[in-house]
Scaffold this active site. Sequence first.
Site, PDB file in Angstrom:
ATOM      1  N   GLU A  93       0.856  -1.175   0.000  1.00  0.00           N
ATOM      2  CA  GLU A  93       0.000   0.000   0.000  1.00  0.00           C
ATOM      3  C   GLU A  93       0.894   1.228   0.000  1.00  0.00           C
ATOM      4  OE1 GLU A  93      -1.573  -1.373   3.515  1.00  0.00           O
ATOM      5  OE2 GLU A  93      -3.320  -2.333   2.620  1.00  0.00           O
ATOM      6  N   TYR A 149       7.917   2.154  -7.311  1.00  0.00           N
ATOM      7  CA  TYR A 149       7.186   0.901  -7.469  1.00  0.00           C
ATOM      8  C   TYR A 149       6.754   0.662  -8.923  1.00  0.00           C
ATOM      9  CZ  TYR A 149       7.217   0.750  -2.406  1.00  0.00           C
ATOM     10  OH  TYR A 149       7.601   0.720  -1.097  1.00  0.00           O
TER      11      TYR A 149
END
Length: 142
Positions: free
Chosen positions: A93, A105
């Site tokens: 998350e 990411y």
Amino acid sequence: MSADTAARHAVLHATAFAAPWDAAAFSALVDQDGVFVLAEPDGFILLRTVADEAEILTLAVRPDARRRGLGARLVREGGISAAVRGARRLFLEVAEGNAAARALYAGAGFDVAGRRPGYYARSGGDREDALILARNLSATLP
């Protein structure tokens, strides 16, 4: 995890996050089944594997060591370690507004898989959505 190691992780985490975890939190997490940490002097990644899934619980890199590839290396090595432990997908998350982390990411092959509205508490009582990111680990191992 030794008390000294937990304390070092907590100190480093405090340099990277406005709401850091304390040493007791690190010790408690690492004592859980499937939780492991990969650490270097300027950063660490904490992951959990359950069945064929893994989750990045936190990634912390000292601010003065950022933008030198350490975060990307920890994410890559964390994915490999999770795959060795049997994980086929890796989740995490990230705050929707954290552009630097989202770029890291995305560069590691993560895609948006969902959203948690109001997941993160911010100063002044505001809340921010978390994006759930995921990537397949099938190509991680040779």
